[in-house]
Scaffold this active site. Structure first.
Site, short mmCIF file in Angstrom:
data_model
loop_
_atom_site.label_atom_id
_atom_site.label_comp_id
_atom_site.label_asym_id
_atom_site.label_seq_id
_atom_site.Cartn_x
_atom_site.Cartn_y
_atom_site.Cartn_z
CD GLN A 105 -2.56 1.47 2.52
OE1 GLN A 105 -2.10 1.02 3.56
NE2 GLN A 105 -3.62 2.27 2.50
CE1 TYR A 140 2.51 -3.50 11.76
CE2 TYR A 140 0.69 -2.36 12.83
CZ TYR A 140 1.69 -2.38 11.89
OH TYR A 140 1.88 -1.29 11.08
#
Ligand code: AKB
Length: 314
Positions: free
Chosen positions: A12, A140
């Protein structure tokens, strides 16, 4: 000047960073790389590259006289919860390979993105400060917080020039997000344009920090260009622009698509989002390297709807 390598140029952020860097420095000077070929062909150098393959990264750096790396490959919050060990492996191994390249003097500068996911439920939720409580609850977030600490360690101990931004959720139409909790704020526009309705995986009031992609890319280039002496706040920098809930975003979309409908089916990602800040204090970035975003909520919505419409005409 040496060449610059983007690891994860199909992602992205990588996709848009590649265009911006090639526009600025010329396509031959920016080397793109990713695990697979890009979906649509790109001009300029591209290598198939695994971000965990130390030998291959070393070879590309040496053969192409690379002096700067942007390490954009990572496993994001939602996917990482499904495969914590793989996420840890990818996010940390790739960072150590590139930090060591800088330590050995094979590259001069490294950009490594961090995230608002380094904060957790005990952090201040509104105008979250740079140096507040950092107790992430996702794999994460844990990997990014550990990475921030390693970047700071390599900078202190070995003088490595590594630069880091805590990106909020990033919103653009030119490239698809993959596996994040903030992805709803990209998907909503595709659905609004093509189907006139969207089912959101976050609850209506779940407010998160967000940013239009052009601002994120501008911030990245600005930080990388800033003279080292100007960076007083040390790695990483908080970065802020917009802050809204799905309900507020849907209201803005309805201004331009009055029949747009949204419904809510919160899943595990809503819990992740609940642990993150609602808004971010980025005064250090503003003070140290003059950061300021350009895109507000209504202009971002207009740009996203226009962008999605133009893509469907191609
Ligand atoms: C995610 O949702 O995991 C990312 C992030 C906030 O870092 N977009």
């Amino acid at each position: 000047m040496g060449k610059q390598l983007i690891i994860g140029s199909n992602g992205q952020v990588g996709t848009e960073l590649l265009s911006a860097l090639r526009a600025k420095y010329g396509k031959e000077n920016i080397i793109a790389s990713d695990l697979k070929e890009p979906k649509s062909p790109i001009e300029g150098p591209f290598h198939i590259l695994d971000a965990m393959d130390k030998t291959a990264i070393h070879a590309i750096v040496k053969e192409n006289d690379v002096d700067t790396i942007y390490l954009m490959a990572a496993m994001l919050s939602a996917t990482a919860e499904k495969m914590p060990d793989k996420a840890w492996g990818l996010n940390m191994t790739s960072l150590f390979i590139t930090l060591d390249l800088a330590k050995e003097g094979l590259i001069k500068k490294l950009f490594w993105p961090s995230t608002i996911a380094v904060f957790g439920p005990n952090s201040e939720h509104v105008m979250t400060p740079q140096h507040g409580i950092l107790e992430p609850t996702t794999v994460y977030g844990i990997s990014k917080l550990a990475g921030e600490q390693w970047c700071a360690y390599y900078q202190r101990r070995y003088g490595v020039d590594v630069r880091t931004l805590r990106y909020p959720g990033l919103i653009g139409y030119k490239s698809a997000p993959g596996g994040g909790t903030t992805d709803y704020a990209v998907d909503i526009f595709t659905k609004a344009v093509h189907e006139g309705q969207f089912t959101c995986f976050l609850s209506a009031e779940r407010t998160l920090p967000m940013m239009y992609m052009d601002d994120a890319i501008a911030a990245t280039l600005q930080l990388m260009d800033a003279p080292k002496e100007q960076l007083k706040t040390y790695v990483p920098y908080n970065l802020a622009s917009l802050s809204f809930s799905p309900e507020q975003l849907a209201k803005e979309i309805k201004v331009l698509i009055p029949n747009f409908q949204i419904s809510y089916e919160p899943d595990f990602r809503d819990e992740i989002a609940a642990s993150w800040p609602e808004s971010i204090d980025d005064s250090a970035a503003r003070a140290d390297w003059n950061w300021s975003p350009k895109t507000n909520l209504s202009s971002m919505v207009a740009l996203m709807l226009e962008g999605n419409k133009s893509l469907s005409k191609v």
